[in-house]
Design an enzyme around this catalytic site. Structure first.
Site, PDB file in Angstrom:
ATOM      1  N   GLY A 595       0.800  -1.207   0.000  1.00  0.00           N
ATOM      2  CA  GLY A 595       0.000   0.000   0.000  1.00  0.00           C
ATOM      3  C   GLY A 595       0.834   1.257   0.000  1.00  0.00           C
ATOM      4  N   VAL A 597       1.143   5.090   1.845  1.00  0.00           N
ATOM      5  CA  VAL A 597       0.778   5.826   3.049  1.00  0.00           C
ATOM      6  C   VAL A 597       0.726   7.317   2.729  1.00  0.00           C
ATOM      7  CG1 VAL A 597       1.396   6.324   5.438  1.00  0.00           C
ATOM      8  CG2 VAL A 597       1.853   4.050   4.488  1.00  0.00           C
ATOM      9  N   ASP A 708      11.167  -7.928  11.125  1.00  0.00           N
ATOM     10  CA  ASP A 708      11.679  -6.971  10.140  1.00  0.00           C
ATOM     11  C   ASP A 708      12.202  -5.711  10.804  1.00  0.00           C
ATOM     12  OD1 ASP A 708      12.353  -6.244   7.591  1.00  0.00           O
ATOM     13  OD2 ASP A 708      10.404  -5.394   7.093  1.00  0.00           O
TER      14      ASP A 708
HETATM   15  N1  LIG Z   1       2.400   6.334  10.752  1.00  0.00           N
HETATM   16  C1  LIG Z   1       3.225   6.874   9.856  1.00  0.00           C
HETATM   17  N2  LIG Z   1       3.604   8.142   9.972  1.00  0.00           N
HETATM   18  C2  LIG Z   1       4.451   8.691   9.080  1.00  0.00           C
HETATM   19  N3  LIG Z   1       4.942   8.034   8.023  1.00  0.00           N
HETATM   20  C3  LIG Z   1       4.587   6.763   7.854  1.00  0.00           C
HETATM   21  C4  LIG Z   1       3.714   6.118   8.750  1.00  0.00           C
HETATM   22  N4  LIG Z   1       3.547   4.844   8.337  1.00  0.00           N
HETATM   23  C5  LIG Z   1       4.285   4.717   7.250  1.00  0.00           C
HETATM   24  N5  LIG Z   1       4.903   5.857   6.945  1.00  0.00           N
HETATM   25  C6  LIG Z   1       5.776   6.089   5.806  1.00  0.00           C
HETATM   26  O1  LIG Z   1       5.241   5.431   4.701  1.00  0.00           O
HETATM   27  C7  LIG Z   1       6.196   4.551   4.150  1.00  0.00           C
HETATM   28  C8  LIG Z   1       5.478   3.350   3.620  1.00  0.00           C
HETATM   29  O2  LIG Z   1       5.008   2.615   4.692  1.00  0.00           O
HETATM   30  P1  LIG Z   1       4.498   1.149   4.462  1.00  0.00           P
HETATM   31  O3  LIG Z   1       4.271   0.536   5.783  1.00  0.00           O
HETATM   32  O4  LIG Z   1       3.373   1.127   3.529  1.00  0.00           O
HETATM   33  O5  LIG Z   1       5.665   0.507   3.657  1.00  0.00           O
HETATM   34  P2  LIG Z   1       6.901  -0.220   4.180  1.00  0.00           P
HETATM   35  O6  LIG Z   1       7.358   0.388   5.465  1.00  0.00           O
HETATM   36  O7  LIG Z   1       7.885  -0.230   3.087  1.00  0.00           O
HETATM   37  O8  LIG Z   1       6.365  -1.662   4.518  1.00  0.00           O
HETATM   38  P3  LIG Z   1       5.843  -2.788   3.549  1.00  0.00           P
HETATM   39  O9  LIG Z   1       6.512  -2.621   2.239  1.00  0.00           O
HETATM   40  O10 LIG Z   1       6.234  -4.044   4.182  1.00  0.00           O
HETATM   41  O11 LIG Z   1       4.382  -2.610   3.460  1.00  0.00           O
HETATM   42  C9  LIG Z   1       7.140   4.236   5.275  1.00  0.00           C
HETATM   43  O12 LIG Z   1       8.401   3.931   4.796  1.00  0.00           O
HETATM   44  C10 LIG Z   1       7.137   5.516   6.062  1.00  0.00           C
HETATM   45  O13 LIG Z   1       8.119   6.387   5.533  1.00  0.00           O
END
Ligand SMILES: Nc1ncnc2c1ncn2[C@@H]1O[C@H](COP(=O)(O)OP(=O)(O)OP(=O)(O)O)[C@@H](O)[C@H]1O
Length: 966
Positions: A595, A597, A708
């Site tokens: 997804g 964010v 992770d």
């Molecule tokens: N609660 C939050 N507040 C601020 N930034 C966030 C928050 N959650 C996620 N992010 C930002 O959004 C980015 C994407 O988050 P997301 O969890 O979708 O991907 P990810 O960390 O790469 O994990 P995955 O690929 O396993 O889903 C993160 O790297 C972070 O920088």
């Protein structure tokens, strides 16, 4: 090494026409030799040396060669080096013309081989209890040991000795080795995923690393692009997805391999079918290794894309780092060793939960959605179309400045301002999780913990009102020390779940406004992480939790003053539901595998949230529903100051949305790179790892193995405290919290002999007159004799307190999950892993914070994996790190999980380490963090100035999901 063929497939040795005359007996050979080289008789001598030798030949021949020809020898002495095509090793076999001397030598060697074969044949069969995978491992090890003893150089002492694929081929026809890793180097982005080889005899040929390119790295220390940025970037954007048995399509030979890079992400293969996480297995089910046939379907296939990650703040050349990371074993040895690592994964066939999940999401509580939509449209003219970006005034809490989020890849970096198009290419990972009921909720109990007293120090009477985050004031720190199960009843287990009302299923209000297009995009944007995920089995299971109960703040009375809860509930009351159209999407914060964010403001409330938007259709098509479900379920369980709060979840226009707490401080990876030398001072590192430790402890108590851990997944809140995010790779399992008396622990009680005394500590045992910061007072601060005495008394009291151990020691998984530089050895070796992997990653995490780099990082992912398994832990000379810190790291980075610190009693073990001496665990959240984020630019001002209407569009095509803001 350089001549090592990249795709050399080494399987059981076959008869080579040009090598040994296999079916000739020795006597035949000798006869031929005689014909070619008749003995030269000296004049006057009836007995020549040749005659003696010939007689000797005959004697031996009669005894040994009647029933055993060379081909037999070759088969039976398979683990010994045999001549193969192209080999000209003298003495191994015979070739024409063969001299007497050669024949004699060959005979001797053949006899030795025969003896070895006989010895092997006399070995007892493997225990029936040993799994097939275990047999393979044993077989592999026997080859390694035997060969290592006889023919091959040993690597570093104490390290496993493994052979190269070629060597294995020579000596072990039972194990065919097929190097499948075809990483074209850090910047090539190539990826390959050779199939797993499953032989007829049932032996699974594990994919091996091909480190062919490693010497190149060594020979070219001055690496370009990605290499030059090695210091701070790039965990070598590699995503490896391994074939797992959950495949429902029977693509055993086509496991998913996904490669991702920072600059370029590519889908080179199709995703494996199903990664199932929600299989309801009996909790009592013991971990099992799968049969080799199952393994054949699930053997990890590595598709490695070494990507070039740009790091804009990493002028330090890779040369230095690579040299620092030089392992004790030579590169050739590493290559040789890793080539034979058993990558056999055993996975369970788990039914696909995606369907259930989809149904659940879609058929959520949307009873009055249609009506609500109309009402919403009428009553809320300000509400825009879903995903529409509005130019609303900034929240009062939003500070306008800049904080450029940089990641290990600039291509992944989130630009602070909106652009016309932000394209997100979804990476695919394969993840597994297990379903189950881990509703291990805990009630905070102060009775059992000396640290869990009031939030105001009884002695110094200091209050905690200075803390910036109001929500934290009411937020219990559910540390192990504070958690008790003694008084918990089942009906009291409520605080971990958000209410049903938080899960809205919204009829697509703005479907007509949301353009759904399917496009092919050539522009890629990658997340900063390079997690590896392979969903395989978890032998523990949980059931879909259904204990949702409604309340205004998700059964979190301690958060009743949280304005965000009030805002959410207000909207829900007003419109009857909560949907994406109630939010202004201000900017994209980042994107992950499942997804994207966004920073979002709840319209009219001045409340900011982070909304993770996932396309259900895309997830279903890419078999990632289970990952989304895992993350959602875990998020719903969490209630901890260092873990995210899920305020709401809803499905809107087939977009599944998670409304979470927004962290404006970026992640720890970015923060580390901003430090001088790109490493944290020890006190700062101590703060962060302590908070992470509590978060991990809490997760383990809930039966969640995180898997992770890395700085990229640790967000920094507005108040400077941390928040551990990203749970889609987590493993859920059952856990049996146990209260242990200190005597039964057999361990030293918590040591509180630190210098908190005399400083501003809220320690209940503290005689100091103040509060704040002191929880992290340096250990070296002098303490008065009186204070020391009081500490000693406190220690004595603590000794009497029972200790809660809530380590999910039964959790087992064979998934290949994690991030290369953080992968535990047992994951790499495919031995199955449990909660101990979190303590390994915790050690790597501490190391990286202190030294600015991870301990086993190699020039590429393959080398990194090799280093993790083979290389001894080393500490750089600079920066100077305390003995306590190094000692803790040493305890955590023990390659054998059973000997690793934390394996036995979990976080409690680690918290007692002298590195944390003097730390008041219960009051960490009251301490002043090392750094507090200054500003955060939401990008709204820019939007306002542009006076543009911004829309969120998403499209999915083939392998990619794209969200666009324009
Ligand atoms: N609660 C939050 N507040 C601020 N930034 C966030 C928050 N959650 C996620 N992010 C930002 O959004 C980015 C994407 O988050 P997301 O969890 O979708 O991907 P990810 O960390 O790469 O994990 P995955 O690929 O396993 O889903 C993160 O790297 C972070 O920088």
């Amino acid at each position: 090494m350089g001549s090592f063929p990249r795709n050399c497939e080494i399987v059981e040795a076959k008869d080579e026409p040009n090598t040994v005359r296999h079916h000739q007996t020795f006597s035949q050979i000798r006869a031929q030799d005689k014909e070619r080289k008749p003995p030269i008789l000296k004049k006057g001598s009836n007995k020549t040396l040749e005659d003696d030798i010939n007689k000797l030949f005959e004697a031996i021949d009669l005894r040994t060669c009647k029933s055993l020809d060379l081909s037999d020898l070759r088969r039976n002495s398979s683990k010994k080096p045999m001549k193969v095509a192209g080999s000209h090793s003298p003495g191994i076999g015979f070739s024409e013309p063969v001299s007497l001397k050669q024949a004699l030598r060959g005979l001797c060697i053949s006899q030795a081989a025969e003896m070895a074969a006989m010895r092997r044949l006399s070995m007892p069969p493997a225990s029936p209890r040993v799994s097939e995978a275990g047999k393979i491992t044993n077989l592999y090890r026997s080859v390694v040991v035997e060969a290592g003893e006889s023919d091959f150089p040993r690597l570093g002492s104490g390290e496993p000795v493994v052979k190269s694929a070629n060597q294995s081929a020579h000596s072990s026809p039972r194990i065919g080795v097929k190097p499948i890793f075809k990483s074209a180097g850090p910047a090539s982005g190539e990826c390959d995923r050779p199939p797993t080889e499953c032989r007829e005899d049932g032996i699974v040929i594990s994919p091996m690393l091909d480190l062919e390119k490693l010497p190149r790295y060594r020979q070219e220390p001055k690496m370009k692009s990605a290499s030059k940025t090695a210091h701070s970037s790039p965990r070598f954007g590699t995503k490896t997805i391994i074939k797992s048995s959950e495949s429902t399509s029977g693509e055993s030979g086509h496991p998913l391999a996904e490669c991702s890079g920072d600059s370029v992400g590519r889908y080179l293969v199709q995703e494996e079918s199903t990664a199932c996480c929600s299989k309801k297995l009996p909790q009592s089910q013991e971990p099992k290794m799968k049969s080799v046939n199952q393994s054949a379907h699930s053997s990890p296939h590595f598709a490695v894309e070494s990507s070039c990650r740009h790091n804009d703040s990493a002028p330090v050349s890779t040369e230095v780092e690579i040299q620092e990371m030089e392992a004790e074993p030579t590169q050739e040895e590493i290559h040789t060793s890793i080539s034979s690592l058993p990558y056999c994964n055993a996975d369970d066939n788990v039914p696909n939960p995606d369907k259930n999940f989809t149904n659940k999401v879609v058929s959520g509580p949307s009873k009055n959605n249609a009506a609500s939509i109309k009402v919403a449209n009428k009553a809320a003219p300000k509400l825009r179309r879903k995903g529409r970006l509005q130019t609303l005034p900034l929240s009062s809490t939003v500070k306008s400045s800049r904080d450029v989020k940089s990641t290990r890849s600039t291509s992944r970096a989130v630009k602070p301002a909106l652009r016309n198009k932000n394209l997100i290419v979804k990476k695919s990972k394969k993840v597994s999780s297990t379903a189950g009921n881990s509703s291990a909720s805990y009630e905070v109990s102060s009775a059992l913990d000396h640290n869990s007293g009031p939030s105001i120090c009884q002695r110094c009477q200091c209050s905690l009102k200075d803390t910036k985050d109001e929500s934290h004031k009411d937020h219990p720190v559910a540390t192990v020390a504070e958690v008790s199960t003694s008084s918990r009843k089942d009906d009291e287990i409520k605080l971990d779940f958000i209410p049903n009302g938080c899960e809205d299923s919204v009829t697509p209000l703005a479907k007509t406004n949301m353009t759904s297009k399917y496009k092919e995009k050539g522009e890629f944007s990658q997340s900063s992480k390079s997690s590896i995920c392979d969903f395989s089995s978890s032998t523990t299971s949980l059931s879909e939790d259904s204990n949702l109960s409604g309340s205004s703040c998700g059964n979190r009375p301690h958060m009743s003053k949280d304005l965000r809860w009030e805002a959410i509930n207000s909207i829900r009351k007003q419109y009857g539901f909560l949907g994406l159209n109630h939010f202004n999407l201000l900017k994209k914060l980042g994107s992950g595998d499942i997804g994207t964010v966004y920073l979002a403001e709840l319209i009219g409330t001045n409340c900011l949230f982070a909304i993770k938007v996932m396309d259900n259709e895309f997830l279903a098509r890419r078999k990632k529903m289970s990952r989304a479900q895992t993350e959602r379920e875990i998020l719903r369980m969490l209630d901890h100051p260092f873990l995210p709060t899920l305020y709401a979840q809803f499905t809107s226009d087939n977009l599944s949305c998670l409304v979470m707490e927004f962290c404006p401080g970026g992640d720890l990876h970015v923060l580390r790179q901003k430090q001088t030398g790109r490493y944290f001072p020890e006190q700062a590192a101590r703060f962060y790892v302590a908070e992470v430790l509590l978060a991990l402890e809490y997760l383990h108590m809930l039966g969640i193995v995180y898997r992770d851990l890395k700085p990229e997944n640790i967000m920094v809140r507005e108040d400077g405290h941390i928040m551990l995010t990203d749970f889609d790779l987590s493993l859920r399992c059952s856990v049996n919290p146990t209260l242990l008396k200190s005597s039964s622990l057999g361990l030293e009680p918590p040591r509180i002999s630190g210098p908190c005394a005399g400083s501003n500590c809220i320690d209940p045992f503290c005689s100091g007159p103040s509060c704040q910061v002191s929880c992290f007072s340096p250990r070296i601060l002098p303490a008065s004799a009186k204070a020391r005495k009081q500490k000693a008394e406190a220690s004595a009291q603590a000794r009497l307190l029972p200790q809660l151990v809530a380590e999910p020691t039964e959790a087992r998984s064979n998934s290949f999950v994690g991030t290369h530089e953080y992968l535990a050895p047992e994951i790499i070796k495919g031995e199955g892993h449990g909660s101990a992997v979190d303590w390994w990653t915790f050690g790597v995490f501490l190391y990286e914070l202190l030294y600015g780099k991870t301990p086993f990082r190699g020039a590429g992912n393959e080398e990194t994996l090799a280093n993790v398994v083979l290389q001894n832990l080393k500490f750089p000379d600079s920066p100077i790190v305390s003995f306590q810190a190094r000692d803790l790291i040493r305890g955590l980075l023990v390659k054998e999980p059973e000997n690793r610190l934390g394996t036995e009693t979990g976080a409690a073990e680690i918290k007692r380490h002298t590195f944390f001496e003097g730390l008041n665990w219960a009051l960490i959240r009251c301490a002043i963090p090392p750094q507090i984020p200054e500003f955060y630019d939401t990008g709204m001002s820019k939007i306002a100035s542009q006076e543009e209407e911004k829309f969120l569009e998403y499209s999915a095509t083939g392998e990619h999901l794209q969200f666009e803001l324009f």
